[in-house]
Each structure stands twice: as structure tokens, then as C-alpha cells.
Design a protein around this motif. Structure first.
Motif, PDB file in Angstrom:
ATOM      1  N   PRO A 173       0.834  -1.213   0.000  1.00 43.66           N
ATOM      2  CA  PRO A 173       0.000   0.000   0.000  1.00 43.66           C
ATOM      3  C   PRO A 173       0.867   1.262   0.000  1.00 43.66           C
ATOM      4  CG  PRO A 173      -0.777  -1.558   1.652  1.00 43.66           C
ATOM      5  CD  PRO A 173       0.540  -2.084   1.143  1.00 43.66           C
ATOM      6  N   ARG A 174       0.385   2.254  -0.703  1.00 42.66           N
ATOM      7  CA  ARG A 174       1.100   3.529  -0.802  1.00 42.66           C
ATOM      8  C   ARG A 174       0.130   4.678  -0.596  1.00 42.66           C
ATOM      9  NH1 ARG A 174       4.137   0.150  -4.087  1.00 42.66           N
ATOM     10  NH2 ARG A 174       6.344   0.638  -4.174  1.00 42.66           N
ATOM     11  N   THR A 205      -9.278  -0.228 -10.500  1.00 42.21           N
ATOM     12  CA  THR A 205      -9.926   0.851 -11.247  1.00 42.21           C
ATOM     13  C   THR A 205      -9.686   2.227 -10.638  1.00 42.21           C
ATOM     14  OG1 THR A 205     -11.994   0.611 -10.005  1.00 42.21           O
ATOM     15  CG2 THR A 205     -11.769  -0.680 -12.045  1.00 42.21           C
ATOM     16  N   SER A 206      -8.892   2.312  -9.591  1.00 42.41           N
ATOM     17  CA  SER A 206      -8.652   3.606  -8.959  1.00 42.41           C
ATOM     18  C   SER A 206      -7.151   3.886  -8.796  1.00 42.41           C
ATOM     19  CB  SER A 206      -9.366   3.677  -7.607  1.00 42.41           C
ATOM     20  OG  SER A 206      -8.979   2.613  -6.772  1.00 42.41           O
ATOM     21  N   ALA A 207      -6.356   3.262  -9.640  1.00 39.12           N
ATOM     22  CA  ALA A 207      -4.912   3.492  -9.691  1.00 39.12           C
ATOM     23  C   ALA A 207      -4.496   3.369 -11.155  1.00 39.12           C
ATOM     24  CB  ALA A 207      -4.166   2.483  -8.819  1.00 39.12           C
ATOM     25  N   SER A 208      -3.258   3.735 -11.454  1.00 34.65           N
ATOM     26  CA  SER A 208      -2.830   3.730 -12.854  1.00 34.65           C
ATOM     27  C   SER A 208      -1.361   3.340 -12.969  1.00 34.65           C
ATOM     28  CB  SER A 208      -3.044   5.115 -13.478  1.00 34.65           C
ATOM     29  OG  SER A 208      -2.251   6.095 -12.831  1.00 34.65           O
ATOM     30  N   LEU A 209      -0.966   3.067 -14.215  1.00 29.62           N
ATOM     31  CA  LEU A 209       0.431   2.812 -14.567  1.00 29.62           C
ATOM     32  C   LEU A 209       0.830   3.784 -15.663  1.00 29.62           C
ATOM     33  CD1 LEU A 209       0.498  -1.090 -14.878  1.00 29.62           C
ATOM     34  CD2 LEU A 209       1.432   0.285 -13.005  1.00 29.62           C
ATOM     35  N   SER A 210       2.068   4.253 -15.604  1.00 27.68           N
ATOM     36  CA  SER A 210       2.585   5.070 -16.699  1.00 27.68           C
ATOM     37  C   SER A 210       4.108   5.022 -16.702  1.00 27.68           C
ATOM     38  CB  SER A 210       2.086   6.519 -16.602  1.00 27.68           C
ATOM     39  OG  SER A 210       2.528   7.136 -15.421  1.00 27.68           O
ATOM     40  N   LEU A 211       4.669   5.424 -17.822  1.00 31.06           N
ATOM     41  CA  LEU A 211       6.122   5.583 -17.951  1.00 31.06           C
ATOM     42  C   LEU A 211       6.416   7.071 -17.899  1.00 31.06           C
ATOM     43  CD1 LEU A 211       7.286   3.222 -20.842  1.00 31.06           C
ATOM     44  CD2 LEU A 211       7.717   2.987 -18.405  1.00 31.06           C
ATOM     45  N   ASN A 212       7.366   7.438 -17.035  1.00 28.19           N
ATOM     46  CA  ASN A 212       7.710   8.847 -16.944  1.00 28.19           C
ATOM     47  C   ASN A 212       9.053   9.002 -16.246  1.00 28.19           C
ATOM     48  OD1 ASN A 212       7.390  11.763 -16.869  1.00 28.19           O
ATOM     49  ND2 ASN A 212       5.204  11.374 -17.104  1.00 28.19           N
ATOM     50  N   GLY A 235       0.387   5.173 -10.197  1.00 30.22           N
ATOM     51  CA  GLY A 235      -0.392   6.314  -9.738  1.00 30.22           C
ATOM     52  C   GLY A 235      -1.409   5.808  -8.733  1.00 30.22           C
ATOM     53  N   GLU A 236      -1.240   6.152  -7.485  1.00 29.77           N
ATOM     54  CA  GLU A 236      -2.233   5.787  -6.461  1.00 29.77           C
ATOM     55  C   GLU A 236      -3.163   6.977  -6.316  1.00 29.77           C
ATOM     56  OE1 GLU A 236      -4.716   4.366  -4.575  1.00 29.77           O
ATOM     57  OE2 GLU A 236      -3.098   2.874  -4.505  1.00 29.77           O
ATOM     58  N   HIS A 237      -4.410   6.784  -6.714  1.00 28.62           N
ATOM     59  CA  HIS A 237      -5.345   7.895  -6.781  1.00 28.62           C
ATOM     60  C   HIS A 237      -6.350   7.914  -5.626  1.00 28.62           C
ATOM     61  CE1 HIS A 237      -3.422   8.592 -10.534  1.00 28.62           C
ATOM     62  NE2 HIS A 237      -3.869   7.474 -11.049  1.00 28.62           N
ATOM     63  N   ARG A 238      -6.229   6.962  -4.719  1.00 25.72           N
ATOM     64  CA  ARG A 238      -7.063   6.963  -3.500  1.00 25.72           C
ATOM     65  C   ARG A 238      -6.197   7.413  -2.335  1.00 25.72           C
ATOM     66  NH1 ARG A 238     -11.862   3.908  -3.175  1.00 25.72           N
ATOM     67  NH2 ARG A 238     -12.185   5.395  -1.489  1.00 25.72           N
ATOM     68  N   ASP A 239      -6.841   8.010  -1.337  1.00 26.35           N
ATOM     69  CA  ASP A 239      -6.102   8.407  -0.140  1.00 26.35           C
ATOM     70  C   ASP A 239      -5.542   7.181   0.572  1.00 26.35           C
ATOM     71  OD1 ASP A 239      -6.590  11.095  -0.606  1.00 26.35           O
ATOM     72  OD2 ASP A 239      -8.427  11.092   0.583  1.00 26.35           O
ATOM     73  N   GLY A 247      -5.360   3.491  -0.781  1.00 27.59           N
ATOM     74  CA  GLY A 247      -5.664   2.529  -1.840  1.00 27.59           C
ATOM     75  C   GLY A 247      -5.453   1.076  -1.484  1.00 27.59           C
ATOM     76  N   GLY A 248      -4.598   0.792  -0.550  1.00 27.01           N
ATOM     77  CA  GLY A 248      -4.341  -0.592  -0.179  1.00 27.01           C
ATOM     78  C   GLY A 248      -3.343  -1.266  -1.109  1.00 27.01           C
TER      79      GLY A 248
END
Length: 139
Positions: free
Chosen positions: A11-12, A45-52, A121-125, A127-128
């Protein structure tokens, strides 16, 4: 060679986190491939992956600040609110950034640019634990 396995991420906090090393460490079979592809599918459905950017953590901070400004949690027209004010913005962010990546494998390593890294990308406060389904193919 075809390999498929789940990669479990701890979790993050909300924000963008560099996870390249965790993915790499979870897949020692990468070293056996001269050429191939790694497909990563985040099973949420409430987190993401990306290259950056992989060097300056300010980029991750600034990306999160931008996203919070553009998709705040208190928009009056949101209907999906039963899971908290951070949930609908998290779904929007996951759709904008995406939940899948395909990365080339070359000479036993992920073929990333000098300044590229894999971001969660953890988009929840809160997320677990997050799960990634990793599918590795190559020779």
C-alpha cells in the motif's frame, strides 16, 4: 517463453510512485530474454500505470498536484460518492493515465530510456495493496 504472474505492491499514499525496481525484482526471468515484451496490467480501477521521469521526484509531486487541481473530489455533479470523495476522481485519473503498459525487453533488461521509469499512480487516499498481472514473452 511465456510467463504470467502477479506482482503484489505494498500500500502507498496518494500520489505517483516509482515501481520499476519492484517490477524488475519480481521477474528474474527477464534476464533470460534477448528480445521480448513485458505487458503489465494493473488489476484496479482507482490506480494507474505510466512511464515517466525516474530521476527527479519533483516530477511525481507536480503530476499529482496538477491532477488534484484538475479533478478535485468535491465536484457537485459526481453521483458515485458512496466510497468517499476520493473515489470518483480516482476512477477518472485511472482512465486518463491508463492501467496497462507494454515495455520492450532487450538483452535481459527492460528497454527503458535513460530517464524513464514505471510509475504507479495511487489515486485513493488509502488505496491498499495493488496487484499487477505481468505477462512476459520472448526468446
Amino acid at each position: 517463453m511465456w510467463i504470467q504472474q502477479r506482482v503484489s505492491l505494498k500500500p502507498r499514499s496518494r500520489g505517483f510512485h516509482l515501481i520499476t525496481r519492484e517490477v524488475d525484482d519480481a521477474l528474474p526471468q527477464l534476464a533470460e530474454l534477448d528480445i521480448g515484451l513485458l505487458h503489465l496490467q494493473l488489476l484496479h480501477t482507482s490506480a494507474s500505470l505510466s512511464l515517466n521521469e525516474n530521476a527527479d521526484p519533483d516530477v511525481r509531486h507536480d503530476m499529482d498536484a496538477f491532477l488534484r487541481d484538475k479533478v478535485p473530489g468535491d465536484l457537485p455533479y459526481f453521483r458515485h460518492t458512496q466510497e468517499g470523495p476520493d473515489d470518483m476522481p480516482a476512477h477518472i485519473a485511472a482512465s486518463l493515465f491508463g492501467t496497462q503498459l507494454t515495455i520492450a525487453v532487450s538483452n535481459g533488461r527492460l528497454a527503458l530510456g535513460t530517464w524513464q521509469g514505471i510509475w504507479l499512480g495511487e489515486h485513493r487516499d488509502q488505496g491498499g495493496t495493488r496487484q499487477i498481472l505481468a505477462t512476459l514473452n520472448g526468446e
